[in-house]
Design a protein around this motif. Structure first.
Motif: not given
Length: 139
Positions: A18-19, A25-29, A68-71, A73-74
Motif C-alpha cells: 500500500y502506498y 486522500d487514500t492509499c492504493i493497493k 481513507c480505508l473506505s476509498k 482501491f487496487t
C-alpha cells in the motif's frame, strides 16, 4: 505453516503493498508506486506499507483512517513482456480530459501527454487513479 501432502496445491503468496495517493486522500493497493518511493530505505519505510490501515493512519491521521480505508482501491497490475510497444502501452492508459472534467482511455491521448516528461503526471493505470488526481465531476 501447515503440513500438507506433496500432491496438495501450493499456497498463493500475494505481495500486498500500500502506498499513499495524496491527491485522493487514500492509499492504493498495488506495486506500481512511483520509482522515487523506493529510492532508498528511508523512502521505502516512509511510503510503502504492508497494511492499508497503517498507510492510512500515518498519511491521513487517525481521525481520517476510516474514510481513507473506505476509498482504498487496487491499481491495475503492470504487465511487462520481452518486447513492449511503449506507445501502445501509453495509449491504453487513462488520461484526463481537463476541460470536460473526466478521464478516458480511448486511445486518443493528446500527444504531449505521451512524452516522457509528462506521461508520469498525466497517464494512469486505472480510472480511479486518474480521477483521484484530476477532478472528474463532469463524468
Amino acid at each position: 505453516y501447515e503440513r500438507l501432502p506433496n500432491s496438495a496445491p501450493l499456497p498463493t503468496i500475494v505481495n500486498e503493498t500500500y502506498y499513499p495517493d495524496l491527491g485522493s486522500d487514500t492509499c492504493i493497493k498495488g506495486e506500481d508506486y512511483p520509482d522515487w518511493m523506493i529510492k532508498d530505505d528511508v523512502y521505502k519505510r516512509l511510503y510503502l506499507y504492508k497494511d492499508g490501515g497503517d498507510c492510512c493512519e500515518f498519511w491521513f491521521g487517525h481521525g481520517a483512517k476510516d474514510d481513507c480505508l473506505s476509498k482504498i482501491f487496487t491499481s491495475a497490475p503492470v504487465v511487462t513482456t520481452d518486447f513492449t510497444n511503449t506507445t501502445a502501452v501509453l495509449l491504453a492508459m487513462w488520461y484526463p480530459v481537463i476541460e470536460d472534467r473526466k478521464c478516458m482511455n480511448d486511445g486518443k491521448t493528446p500527444d504531449f501527454m505521451l512524452n516522457d516528461g509528462f506521461a508520469k503526471w498525466y497517464l494512469f493505470n486505472t480510472e480511479q487513479e486518474c480521477c483521484g488526481t484530476f477532478d472528474c465531476s463532469g463524468s
